[in-house]
Structure formats: structure tokens, C-alpha cells
Motif scaffolding. Structure first.
Motif, PDB file in Angstrom:
ATOM      1  N   VAL A   1      31.228   9.694   4.050  1.00  0.00           N
ATOM      2  CA  VAL A   1      29.879  10.281   3.711  1.00  0.00           C
ATOM      3  C   VAL A   1      29.265   9.941   2.464  1.00  0.00           C
ATOM      4  O   VAL A   1      28.165   9.861   2.196  1.00  0.00           O
ATOM      5  N   ARG A   2      30.239   9.600   1.578  1.00  0.00           N
ATOM      6  CA  ARG A   2      29.513   9.105   0.291  1.00  0.00           C
ATOM      7  C   ARG A   2      28.585   7.838   0.291  1.00  0.00           C
ATOM      8  O   ARG A   2      27.520   7.721  -0.240  1.00  0.00           O
ATOM      9  N   LYS A   3      29.185   6.931   0.969  1.00  0.00           N
ATOM     10  CA  LYS A   3      28.609   5.546   1.558  1.00  0.00           C
ATOM     11  C   LYS A   3      27.385   5.859   2.180  1.00  0.00           C
ATOM     12  O   LYS A   3      25.979   5.371   1.594  1.00  0.00           O
ATOM     13  N   ILE A   4      27.113   6.950   3.001  1.00  0.00           N
ATOM     14  CA  ILE A   4      26.086   7.046   3.628  1.00  0.00           C
ATOM     15  C   ILE A   4      24.946   7.837   2.643  1.00  0.00           C
ATOM     16  O   ILE A   4      23.845   7.478   2.689  1.00  0.00           O
ATOM     17  N   MET A   5      25.408   8.563   1.973  1.00  0.00           N
ATOM     18  CA  MET A   5      24.588   9.575   0.911  1.00  0.00           C
ATOM     19  C   MET A   5      24.002   8.090  -0.025  1.00  0.00           C
ATOM     20  O   MET A   5      22.718   8.497  -0.555  1.00  0.00           O
ATOM     21  N   ILE A   6      24.938   7.290  -0.518  1.00  0.00           N
ATOM     22  CA  ILE A   6      24.394   6.385  -1.746  1.00  0.00           C
ATOM     23  C   ILE A   6      23.079   5.590  -0.936  1.00  0.00           C
ATOM     24  O   ILE A   6      22.061   5.200  -1.369  1.00  0.00           O
ATOM     25  N   CYS A   7      23.443   5.147   0.458  1.00  0.00           N
ATOM     26  CA  CYS A   7      22.452   4.349   1.138  1.00  0.00           C
ATOM     27  C   CYS A   7      21.316   5.143   1.347  1.00  0.00           C
ATOM     28  O   CYS A   7      20.035   4.655   1.332  1.00  0.00           O
ATOM     29  N   VAL A   8      21.225   6.457   1.697  1.00  0.00           N
ATOM     30  CA  VAL A   8      20.098   7.357   1.864  1.00  0.00           C
ATOM     31  C   VAL A   8      19.178   7.364   0.478  1.00  0.00           C
ATOM     32  O   VAL A   8      18.052   7.324   0.751  1.00  0.00           O
ATOM     33  N   VAL A   9      19.977   7.710  -0.743  1.00  0.00           N
ATOM     34  CA  VAL A   9      19.347   7.777  -1.928  1.00  0.00           C
ATOM     35  C   VAL A   9      18.581   6.285  -2.246  1.00  0.00           C
ATOM     36  O   VAL A   9      17.472   6.433  -2.686  1.00  0.00           O
ATOM     37  N   LEU A  10      19.327   5.171  -2.014  1.00  0.00           N
ATOM     38  CA  LEU A  10      18.791   3.995  -2.204  1.00  0.00           C
ATOM     39  C   LEU A  10      17.448   3.633  -1.428  1.00  0.00           C
ATOM     40  O   LEU A  10      16.475   3.089  -1.920  1.00  0.00           O
ATOM     41  N   LEU A  11      17.610   4.034  -0.176  1.00  0.00           N
ATOM     42  CA  LEU A  11      16.445   3.837   0.711  1.00  0.00           C
ATOM     43  C   LEU A  11      15.213   4.729   0.139  1.00  0.00           C
ATOM     44  O   LEU A  11      14.167   4.262   0.320  1.00  0.00           O
ATOM     45  N   VAL A  12      15.303   5.923  -0.085  1.00  0.00           N
ATOM     46  CA  VAL A  12      14.590   6.734  -0.522  1.00  0.00           C
ATOM     47  C   VAL A  12      13.598   6.231  -2.073  1.00  0.00           C
ATOM     48  O   VAL A  12      12.545   6.302  -2.131  1.00  0.00           O
ATOM     49  N   CYS A  13      14.669   5.994  -2.774  1.00  0.00           N
ATOM     50  CA  CYS A  13      14.110   5.582  -4.115  1.00  0.00           C
ATOM     51  C   CYS A  13      13.460   4.283  -4.200  1.00  0.00           C
ATOM     52  O   CYS A  13      12.377   3.984  -4.829  1.00  0.00           O
TER      53      CYS A  13
END
Length: 119
Positions: free
Chosen positions: A2-14
């Protein structure tokens, strides 16, 4: 996980930005073509001052498609009236121009050949 998915989502949004693409078709401009043949036969003294006149362009570049166009075999058939083999070629490029060539029935059609370029 879940942590990896959250990091990917944050990177995509930013850092996610939309990319804009554009297709361009370049046209031939005879004024801006390069020179293929220079006149570098310099005059010698006393006709000019030390033979230092600038070289002049004798021949400008021509589009390769103005010289010849590749025609590719599209279809072939035997004509019932004349008994000759008819080879149907399509010219390369944007248009759907076709060219028909008649041959002896014992010969086979070439796959490609350089046909004339129409202006």
C-alpha cells in the motif's frame, strides 16, 4: 504494498503533466534550399581584384520526389481483349494515383519501379 501505491499516486499527482503533440507537414521552399553546385571558377588578375569575388550558386537542390517516385505493385491481371498482362501500380505519397502498365503474358510484373513524378 500500500505504501508503494501511495508513493506512485503522489508522484503522479505532483509530477504528472499533460503532453501536447502536434503533427507538421513540411513543404518545399525553393528560396531556402541548399546549393548543390557552386560556381567556384575564380577570375584571375587583372579581371578582378586578386580573384576574391564571392562564389555563386549555379544549381539549387530539388526535391527527390520531383525527380522520381516509387511505384509499388498493387494488382495484376490478364486482359481478356488483348491477352496481355496488366500490372497496376500505386504511386507512393498521399494520393491514390494508380498507373497501369501492359506486358507480355509470359513476363511477370516488377514489384517496384521508378515511375514519373507528376507536377
Amino acid at each position: 504494498m500500500v505504501r508503494k501505491i501511495m508513493i506512485c499516486v503522489v508522484l503522479l499527482v505532483c509530477y504528472g503533466q499533460s503532453a501536447l503533440a502536434e503533427g507538421r507537414i513540411y513543404e518545399h521552399d525553393p528560396e531556402r534550399t541548399h546549393c548543390t553546385l557552386w560556381d567556384n571558377l575564380r577570375l584571375v588578375w587583372p579581371q578582378t581584384i586578386m580573384g576574391r569575388e564571392p562564389a555563386k550558386c549555379r544549381r539549387k537542390a530539388v526535391q527527390p520526389t520531383k525527380l522520381a517516385v516509387i511505384c509499388r505493385l498493387r494488382d495484376q491481371y490478364i486482359d481478356k481483349d488483348t491477352g496481355s498482362r496488366m500490372c497496376v501500380y500505386r504511386k507512393q505519397g498521399r494520393g491514390d494515383e494508380e498507373e497501369v502498365v501492359s506486358l507480355s503474358p509470359s513476363l511477370s510484373c516488377q514489384r517496384t519501379y521508378s515511375c514519373r513524378a507528376d507536377d
